[in-house]
Design an enzyme around this catalytic site. Sequence first.
Site, PDB file in Angstrom:
ATOM      1  N   ASP A  35       0.821  -1.205   0.000  1.00  0.00           N
ATOM      2  CA  ASP A  35       0.000   0.000   0.000  1.00  0.00           C
ATOM      3  C   ASP A  35       0.864   1.268   0.000  1.00  0.00           C
ATOM      4  O   ASP A  35       2.061   1.217   0.307  1.00  0.00           O
ATOM      5  CB  ASP A  35      -0.909  -0.034   1.238  1.00  0.00           C
ATOM      6  CG  ASP A  35      -2.171   0.790   1.047  1.00  0.00           C
ATOM      7  OD1 ASP A  35      -2.305   1.483   0.019  1.00  0.00           O
ATOM      8  OD2 ASP A  35      -3.042   0.727   1.942  1.00  0.00           O
TER       9      ASP A  35
ATOM     10  N   ASP B 173     -10.890   4.254  -1.517  1.00  0.00           N
ATOM     11  CA  ASP B 173     -11.418   3.251  -0.596  1.00  0.00           C
ATOM     12  C   ASP B 173     -12.943   3.201  -0.610  1.00  0.00           C
ATOM     13  O   ASP B 173     -13.608   4.231  -0.643  1.00  0.00           O
ATOM     14  CB  ASP B 173     -10.990   3.584   0.839  1.00  0.00           C
ATOM     15  CG  ASP B 173      -9.531   3.273   1.082  1.00  0.00           C
ATOM     16  OD1 ASP B 173      -8.794   3.059   0.097  1.00  0.00           O
ATOM     17  OD2 ASP B 173      -9.126   3.255   2.253  1.00  0.00           O
TER      18      ASP B 173
END
Length: 486
Positions: free
Chosen positions: A311, A365
């Site tokens: 990430d 997200d």
Amino acid sequence: MRLAFGDPSRGSSLEVAVAAASSEPVSGGYLLRGREVRAFPPLRGVQFFRHGWQSWSLSAWVDPREPPQPLFPKERRPQADDPFLLEAADWGKAWWGSGLGALRFPEGQVLLLGALDPGARVLGREEVLLGRYASGEGRWFLAYGPEEEAFAAYARHLPRRLSGRPPRVWCSWYSFYNRIHEALLLKVLEEVAGLPFEVFQIDDGWQRALGDWEPNPRFPRGMAFLAERIREKGLRAGLWLAPFLVTADSPLGRAHPEWILRDGEGRPIPAGFNWGRPLYALDSGNEEVLEHVAALVRRVREWGYEYLKLDFLYAAALPGAEGEVRYRKAMERIREEAGEAYLLFCGAPILASLGLADGLRVGPDAAPYWDNEDRSFWLQDPTGPGLRNALRTTLHRLWLRGNVQVDPDVAFFRSRFSLLSPEEMRLQEAMGEITGFKATSDPPSWLSPGERERLLAFLGRDKEVEFLGPYRFRVEEEVLDYAFLL
Ligand code: 9PG
């Protein structure tokens, strides 16, 4: 030079004036060369396809006459090289995107200019597409035609890595966020093991600190212990890492201040703001940093993790387009080290990740709500969590599905701790069916019997999907139209 496109007998031809070092016809369009190229169509574009730099940055058709306004002061920009977050000073007041751009004309056809090498940006105005590499020469692809055909032709010229069927993942983030601990995960593992998942992925919250990738005291028996429990259940163990992030106060930041990426004056380059503090990047051009990250990947592989969610990868490419060649070399190194492990890239520069990532997050997200209007409307920031932002950017990157397994982020089945309506949940669930990448964070014990049935049906069988247009799909008997999101 003037380049001819299309079929005059079908009334779909176009002549485009092009400035480039060279051009030659290739399948689906033209190959151009040059550090900077320009394409002037004979018609004015009514929309510009703006492609965001990394997973979370906006990709959408926008109005070329209304360029974005910068929002944040320089020090607080969540990620660099994004016009929402960065004044596009040397680009004039215009939209620009990362790697590619396209203009849509009144009758619906598009002209697409896409880079074939890392490190490019494309500016769009009504009358021109201008592409520029941050440094050195590069190759470009220019195509004209219906949106799906032009984007598909471009994608065929880009790197590809497709291995098997996309995974079915339980991920800890969107239910517990960073409040995870060993006993909790062992309990959820019991529940998850009864359903047709393949991967049990531990997200943010297990580590001691950014850059200090050892288990914190909430994981008293360590990460190898958990991986072993996961494998006993017949699942692959997955782990979240942000290998290039560091904070000034983390042990790694203090032990190796020389590993932190800095500007010409020696000031650390901002890499965003999260977990209540400013973030910095490890310098991916430093051989010691690469050795450190390679050792980290080796270690988590030895612990038994076979699915790595890597990430905040944009940190390895800062300050932006300029860093993409360096990023690619760093990620090639990680790819080698990871061997057969499944690598999901997240917060990652999109085009520079192709051919290396197994899975790629292609939007912001998800969240158990549709939209946070305080942020998306009042602050004009389309990168924040929420299904609206996640779906919009994901939809505009589905043309990459022949190059990498595209991850639309998790679907929600629970009504507990959620503000989503059944219709909103369905749109996100269907995106899992359309991409084949099926993930959720819902602990099965949070689900009602009906919700559990639905999750089972989602995981259990791949539905037949037909693309009816770039934003319309048939999933078995049901037609889903996402055009209202554009
Ligand atoms: C863990 C999460 C989850 C999630 C990732 C990523 O500050 N920001 O702009 C920001 C953007 C995204 C984000 C966190 C912070 O989420 O996408 O799936 O793994 O990290 O912290």
